[in-house]
Motif scaffolding. Structure first.
Motif, mmCIF file in Angstrom:
data_model
loop_
_atom_site.group_PDB
_atom_site.id
_atom_site.type_symbol
_atom_site.label_atom_id
_atom_site.label_comp_id
_atom_site.label_asym_id
_atom_site.label_seq_id
_atom_site.Cartn_x
_atom_site.Cartn_y
_atom_site.Cartn_z
ATOM 1 N N ARG A 1 4.882 32.746 -8.500
ATOM 2 C CA ARG A 1 4.720 31.386 -7.998
ATOM 3 C C ARG A 1 5.130 31.402 -6.535
ATOM 4 N N THR A 2 4.193 31.094 -5.664
ATOM 5 C CA THR A 2 4.468 31.030 -4.231
ATOM 6 C C THR A 2 4.553 29.569 -3.833
ATOM 7 N N THR A 3 5.603 29.225 -3.096
ATOM 8 C CA THR A 3 5.846 27.838 -2.695
ATOM 9 C C THR A 3 5.654 27.682 -1.193
ATOM 10 N N TYR A 4 4.974 26.600 -0.833
ATOM 11 C CA TYR A 4 4.689 26.262 0.559
ATOM 12 C C TYR A 4 5.249 24.873 0.855
ATOM 13 N N LEU A 5 5.738 24.677 2.074
ATOM 14 C CA LEU A 5 6.190 23.368 2.553
ATOM 15 C C LEU A 5 5.162 22.843 3.552
ATOM 16 N N TRP A 6 4.957 21.527 3.539
ATOM 17 C CA TRP A 6 4.019 20.925 4.478
ATOM 18 C C TRP A 6 4.648 20.889 5.864
ATOM 19 N N ASN A 7 3.912 21.364 6.863
ATOM 20 C CA ASN A 7 4.348 21.351 8.251
ATOM 21 C C ASN A 7 3.575 20.247 8.968
ATOM 22 N N GLU A 8 4.275 19.142 9.262
ATOM 23 C CA GLU A 8 3.624 17.991 9.894
ATOM 24 C C GLU A 8 3.081 18.309 11.276
ATOM 25 N N TYR A 9 3.763 19.167 12.025
ATOM 26 C CA TYR A 9 3.352 19.452 13.399
ATOM 27 C C TYR A 9 2.064 20.265 13.443
ATOM 28 N N GLN B 1 0.841 -1.188 0.000
ATOM 29 C CA GLN B 1 0.000 0.000 0.000
ATOM 30 C C GLN B 1 0.879 1.242 0.000
ATOM 31 N N VAL B 2 0.448 2.255 -0.718
ATOM 32 C CA VAL B 2 1.208 3.497 -0.811
ATOM 33 C C VAL B 2 0.440 4.608 -0.117
ATOM 34 N N MET B 3 1.114 5.285 0.794
ATOM 35 C CA MET B 3 0.551 6.453 1.467
ATOM 36 C C MET B 3 1.158 7.691 0.813
ATOM 37 N N LEU B 4 0.370 8.733 0.656
ATOM 38 C CA LEU B 4 0.861 9.985 0.100
ATOM 39 C C LEU B 4 1.058 10.991 1.216
ATOM 40 N N LYS B 5 2.285 11.507 1.303
ATOM 41 C CA LYS B 5 2.630 12.482 2.335
ATOM 42 C C LYS B 5 2.849 13.838 1.660
ATOM 43 N N PRO B 6 2.082 14.875 2.038
ATOM 44 C CA PRO B 6 2.246 16.191 1.414
ATOM 45 C C PRO B 6 3.684 16.697 1.564
ATOM 46 N N ASN C 1 0.104 20.443 10.758
ATOM 47 C CA ASN C 1 -0.788 19.820 9.787
ATOM 48 C C ASN C 1 -1.350 20.867 8.821
ATOM 49 N N ASP C 2 -0.426 21.711 8.297
ATOM 50 C CA ASP C 2 -0.834 22.813 7.435
ATOM 51 C C ASP C 2 0.343 23.219 6.539
ATOM 52 N N TRP C 3 0.048 23.995 5.512
ATOM 53 C CA TRP C 3 1.087 24.494 4.617
ATOM 54 C C TRP C 3 1.768 25.703 5.231
ATOM 55 N N GLN C 4 3.102 25.736 5.137
ATOM 56 C CA GLN C 4 3.911 26.829 5.673
ATOM 57 C C GLN C 4 4.549 27.575 4.501
ATOM 58 N N THR C 5 4.352 28.892 4.437
ATOM 59 C CA THR C 5 4.902 29.695 3.349
ATOM 60 C C THR C 5 6.426 29.615 3.368
#
Length: 188
Positions: free
Chosen positions: A92-100, A70-75, A102-106
């Motif tokens: 173009r604005t880029t965001y990184l996923w913040n696991e802690y 099974q494959v899980m997708l991690k943002p 659980n949201d996008w970080q600019t």
């Protein structure tokens, strides 16, 4: 990461006419579709598309889960795109996923401007403390000859938004300038 941002911006400068390379909504859509069709083993892609225009692209890391494959997708990344009335990419604005959280970080923003002979890309980093983008500290200038057969990509850097830019590298692009069919030469 700095080198990859500038390299990606340079790769996206494709030509379709004798003027300087222009990234359009069609270019962004084609790059997204090529990524999807690549069937990457490491990444999966999704996008918000309206009337053939990509407004956001999402990149996920593929992670194997369990013995059943099974494959899980991690943002991982999110890119948001803005265009002018001519369909040219302006931001173009880029965001990184913040696991802690659980949201996008600019993370950073690439701003594109165009003249008849130049395309300019500037990179501004996000300041969490100031809650805004800082003055650009990187600039890439693409200039094409009047015939569209040769071009020069010049990269600049400055330590802060108040200093002048300093040339860090120059790249000559020769040939028909299609991404898969060009000769790149680096100059000190």
């Amino acid at each position: 990461m700095k080198k990859s941002m500038i390299a990606l911006a340079a790769m996206m400068l494709l030509t379709s006419a004798a003027k300087a390379q222009t990234i359009t909504a069609e270019t962004v859509l084609n790059i997204y579709l090529e990524a999807v069709q690549s069937n990457s083993k490491e990444f999966a892609y999704n996008a918000d598309i309206s009337d053939g225009i990509v407004t956001a692209q999402y990149i996920y890391a593929k992670q194997q889960q369990g013995m059943k494959g099974q494959v899980m997708l991690k943002p991982q990344l999110k890119h948001c795109y803005n265009y002018d009335t001519d369909g040219r990419l302006t931001c173009r604005t880029t965001y990184l996923w913040n696991e802690y959280n659980n949201d996008w970080q600019t993370c950073y923003q690439l701003t594109y401007s165009y003249t008849d002979t130049q395309n300019i890309v500037e990179c501004s980093r996000w300041s969490t403390l100031a809650n805004r983008f800082l003055a650009p500290n990187e600039r890439m200038v693409y200039e094409a000859d009047p015939f569209g057969t040769e071009g020069i990509v010049s990269n600049y850097h400055r330590k802060n938004g108040k200093q002048d830019y300093v040339l860090t590298s120059t790249l000559s692009v020769v040939g028909d300038m299609l991404l898969g069919n060009k000769l790149l030469t680096t100059h000190p």
